[in-house]
Design a protein around this motif. Structure first.
Motif, PDB file in Angstrom:
ATOM      1  N   ASP A 179      -9.298   6.037   4.047  1.00 14.69           N
ATOM      2  CA  ASP A 179      -9.851   5.732   2.722  1.00 14.69           C
ATOM      3  C   ASP A 179      -8.996   6.245   1.571  1.00 14.69           C
ATOM      4  OD1 ASP A 179     -10.419   8.324   3.067  1.00 14.69           O
ATOM      5  OD2 ASP A 179     -12.601   8.117   3.111  1.00 14.69           O
ATOM      6  N   GLN A 231      -4.827  -8.134 -10.105  1.00 14.65           N
ATOM      7  CA  GLN A 231      -5.148  -8.174  -8.680  1.00 14.65           C
ATOM      8  C   GLN A 231      -4.799  -6.835  -8.017  1.00 14.65           C
ATOM      9  OE1 GLN A 231      -3.323 -11.676  -7.166  1.00 14.65           O
ATOM     10  NE2 GLN A 231      -3.874 -11.192  -5.040  1.00 14.65           N
ATOM     11  N   LYS A 287      -7.862   0.023  -6.448  1.00 17.73           N
ATOM     12  CA  LYS A 287      -9.063   0.767  -6.839  1.00 17.73           C
ATOM     13  C   LYS A 287     -10.131   0.633  -5.750  1.00 17.73           C
ATOM     14  CE  LYS A 287     -11.229   3.202  -9.923  1.00 17.73           C
ATOM     15  NZ  LYS A 287     -12.464   2.802 -10.545  1.00 17.73           N
ATOM     16  N   ASN A 288     -10.357  -0.609  -5.327  1.00 15.51           N
ATOM     17  CA  ASN A 288     -11.401  -0.844  -4.324  1.00 15.51           C
ATOM     18  C   ASN A 288     -11.008  -0.280  -2.968  1.00 15.51           C
ATOM     19  OD1 ASN A 288     -12.727  -2.228  -6.303  1.00 15.51           O
ATOM     20  ND2 ASN A 288     -12.015  -4.245  -5.609  1.00 15.51           N
ATOM     21  N   GLY A 289      -9.747  -0.455  -2.599  1.00 12.39           N
ATOM     22  CA  GLY A 289      -9.310  -0.042  -1.269  1.00 12.39           C
ATOM     23  C   GLY A 289      -9.205   1.471  -1.119  1.00 12.39           C
ATOM     24  N   TYR A 290      -8.595   2.107  -2.110  1.00 13.36           N
ATOM     25  CA  TYR A 290      -8.259   3.527  -1.915  1.00 13.36           C
ATOM     26  C   TYR A 290      -8.687   4.433  -3.064  1.00 13.36           C
ATOM     27  CZ  TYR A 290      -5.404   0.835   1.257  1.00 13.36           C
ATOM     28  OH  TYR A 290      -4.998  -0.068   2.202  1.00 13.36           O
ATOM     29  N   GLY A 291      -9.330   3.833  -4.056  1.00  8.73           N
ATOM     30  CA  GLY A 291      -9.794   4.647  -5.182  1.00  8.73           C
ATOM     31  C   GLY A 291      -8.674   5.069  -6.129  1.00  8.73           C
ATOM     32  N   TYR A 314      -4.471  -3.869  -9.521  1.00  7.28           N
ATOM     33  CA  TYR A 314      -5.389  -2.819  -9.984  1.00  7.28           C
ATOM     34  C   TYR A 314      -6.663  -2.831  -9.153  1.00  7.28           C
ATOM     35  CZ  TYR A 314      -2.516  -2.565 -14.251  1.00  7.28           C
ATOM     36  OH  TYR A 314      -1.493  -2.420 -15.122  1.00  7.28           O
ATOM     37  N   ALA A 315      -7.206  -4.047  -8.973  1.00  8.19           N
ATOM     38  CA  ALA A 315      -8.488  -4.165  -8.273  1.00  8.19           C
ATOM     39  C   ALA A 315      -8.342  -3.761  -6.803  1.00  8.19           C
ATOM     40  CB  ALA A 315      -9.006  -5.595  -8.388  1.00  8.19           C
ATOM     41  N   GLU A 316      -7.298  -4.272  -6.143  1.00 12.32           N
ATOM     42  CA  GLU A 316      -7.116  -3.959  -4.714  1.00 12.32           C
ATOM     43  C   GLU A 316      -6.961  -2.464  -4.472  1.00 12.32           C
ATOM     44  OE1 GLU A 316      -3.791  -6.150  -3.154  1.00 12.32           O
ATOM     45  OE2 GLU A 316      -4.770  -8.083  -3.553  1.00 12.32           O
ATOM     46  N   ASP A 328      -6.802   4.706  -9.361  1.00 12.22           N
ATOM     47  CA  ASP A 328      -7.004   4.112 -10.674  1.00 12.22           C
ATOM     48  C   ASP A 328      -5.655   4.003 -11.390  1.00 12.22           C
ATOM     49  OD1 ASP A 328      -7.783   3.285 -13.148  1.00 12.22           O
ATOM     50  OD2 ASP A 328      -9.413   4.753 -13.355  1.00 12.22           O
ATOM     51  N   THR A 332       0.837  -1.202   0.000  1.00 12.98           N
ATOM     52  CA  THR A 332       0.000   0.000   0.000  1.00 12.98           C
ATOM     53  C   THR A 332       0.873   1.253   0.000  1.00 12.98           C
ATOM     54  OG1 THR A 332      -1.597  -1.240   1.309  1.00 12.98           O
ATOM     55  CG2 THR A 332      -1.910   1.150   1.185  1.00 12.98           C
TER      56      THR A 332
END
Ligand code: ATP
Ligand code: MG
Length: 473
Positions: free
Chosen positions: A218, A65, A71-75, A67-69, A77, A37
């Motif tokens: 966030d 994986q 994007k979903n975790g912290y927005g 990209y998704a983490e 892109d 992160t």
């Protein structure tokens, strides 16, 4: 030296601005501490806020994986950043990476040129070890990576798995790297765990030492540097210096008018110079004085100590502006006769009444004439002579009265010998707390509470030949 912002404000402030540009820093921590992160956050901030493209090299996760983490975790892109040529996510094996990195015009070098990369994150160099290379070769590869990254002026984070505190051995990477940042997770308040970040090394920059807490929020990782408490916005006020340079700096001028400070000390610590210096400065600032002494400090001791600080109380005495509340039967020179208020025979109720009748009118009258007062209380005396309960009640009333009248108060106490409820009560009621204690061969001092919200690190108390006879380091 320029610094590269990490994208985490609290971390930048610990690093005095960021990571020295172009350096290779090991970011170590146990699984799940947030290495990935933080690494991605560093690249994201570079790409979006500093116009510094970067490259993320991963040996483990597939790009999809990540990209998704992210994007979903912290927005974040990351795909969009790649399209804009501000980021590259590279997934390959450690061997291929090493090969391509060292190859003239290899794919890593090409990529650096293509996007003008300034930052790189390698997730993680621990995986160099999984390959079947000998330890010597592994060391060589870390060395090599560092040199190439330097050559291409990449400010880089080398992520490294580290399991707890188990081995005292310092990994080779930490010697080679320009810096080491450690993430950890610790027991905290029984039920909770706390996440801490610590900069163990950073060539070319001053750092704020110690463990600092961080949280996942966030928008990524948020670091709160230690000792940054919420500030009370003070009304403009007058300060009286303490006479101890470093302490005055921490307190941004000294003790504010009308505030109540606690000096918490254990029996081994020498607190006399702190008290005497503050005392002397208050007198120099023109205050009248009330002093409640301990069994160990007679009126004469106080006078002698003040004279060490070039302060004489003769004038104050002559004008009825110096009072000593005396709890102990002991003799004192006759010139202090009017100054000493002997309360040794009074029970608690009589004592309170005595102060109300004999001291309060003098104070209020003199304050009406624009005079100001300083009160020093040895709370250990009240504690031993009048009981713990009385301390809280007495102190509550005294603080309230002092506040109302604008009297500046310094109270000496010993938290370690009090019930926790009493000490935390005292701490809450006062506007500043200074602690001094002995640990091993050193005495320390720390401001743990202050009216302006500034809290200090523990400072070493060094004795000095010159006034104020103590020096804080
Ligand atoms: N909002 C959140 N609150 C608490 N924990 C969170 C939050 N968001 C993520 N986490 C935790 O952070 C961890 C993910 O951090 P990250 O993947 O960056 O760690 P890592 O050090 O790279 O781990 P690994 O060694 O497994 O690669 C996960 O354990 C996840 O549960
Ligand atoms: Mg990870």
């Amino acid at each position: 030296m320029t610094h590269t912002s990490t994208g985490i404000a609290g971390l930048d402030s610990i690093l005095q601005g960021g990571i020295p540009t172009g350096s290779a820093v090991v970011l170590e921590g146990a699984p799940g501490t947030g290495k990935t992160t933080l690494g991605v956050q560093f690249l994201y901030a570079g790409a979006t806020a500093h116009n510094e493209p970067g490259i993320y090299v991963t040996f483990e996760e597939l790009p999809d994986q990540i990209y998704a983490e992210m994007k979903n975790g912290y927005g974040w892109d990351l795909r969009a950043l790649e399209k804009e040529n501000k980021l590259r996510v590279v997934c390959l094996s450690p061997e291929t990476f090493l090969h391509q990195l060292t190859e003239p015009n290899g794919i890593i070098e090409q990529m650096i040129r293509q996007i003008g990369s300034k930052r790189m994150v390698i997730d993680s160099i621990s995986l160099f070890k999984l390959s079947d290379a000998s330890e010597k070769d592994q060391r060589k590869s870390v060395y090599l990576v560092r040199n190439v990254l330097r050559k291409f002026a990449q400010t880089s984070l080398l992520l490294q798995e580290r399991n707890g505190e188990q081995s005292g051995e310092i990994p080779f990477e930490n010697y080679v790297a320009d810096g080491v940042i450690r993430l950890a997770m610790k027991e905290h308040l029984q039920k909770y765990r706390k996440r801490t970040i610590e900069v163990l090394k950073m060539r070319g920059t001053r750092i704020v030492e110690g463990e600092h807490q961080y949280k996942f929020v966030d928008h990524g990782i948020h670091v709160v540097p230690a000792l940054s408490m919420v500030e009370d916005k003070l009304l403009p006020t007058q300060f009286t210096p303490t006479g101890i340079a470093r302490l005055d700096k921490i307190l941004q001028g000294g003790v504010p008018e009308g505030s109540t400070f606690l000096l918490d000390t254990n029996s081994k610590a020498n607190h006399k110079y702190f008290i005497a210096s503050i005392f002397a400065e208050q007198i120099k600032a023109g205050k009248n004085v009330i002093s409640l002494n301990s069994s160990l400090t007679s009126v004469t001791d106080t006078v002698n100590f003040l004279s060490l600080f070039d302060v004489s109380i003769d004038e104050l005495l002559k004008n009825n502006k110096f009072f000593v509340i005396e709890h102990y039967k002991r003799s004192y020179p006759s010139q202090y006769k009017d100054a000493v208020l002997d309360v040794s025979d009074l029970n608690n109720d009589e004592y309170k009444q005595y102060l109300r009748q004999n001291l309060l009118p003098v104070i209020t009258e003199s304050m009406g004439k624009g005079e100001r007062w300083y009160a020093y209380y040895d709370l250990n005396t009240i504690f031993s002579q009048r009981g713990a309960q009385f301390v809280t009640r007495f102190f509550a009333e005294e603080v309230a009265r002092a506040k109302a009248l604008g009297i500046t108060v310094l109270a000496l106490c010993n938290f370690a010998e009090m019930e926790p409820e009493v000490s935390s009560y005292l701490e809450r009621s006062s506007s500043g707390v200074i602690r001094t204690w002995v640990d091993g061969n050193y005495q320390f001092m720390q401001v743990t509470k202050s009216p302006n919200g500034v809290v200090s690190e523990p400072l070493i108390v060094e004795s000095s030949e010159r006034l104020p006879y103590v020096n804080l380091v």
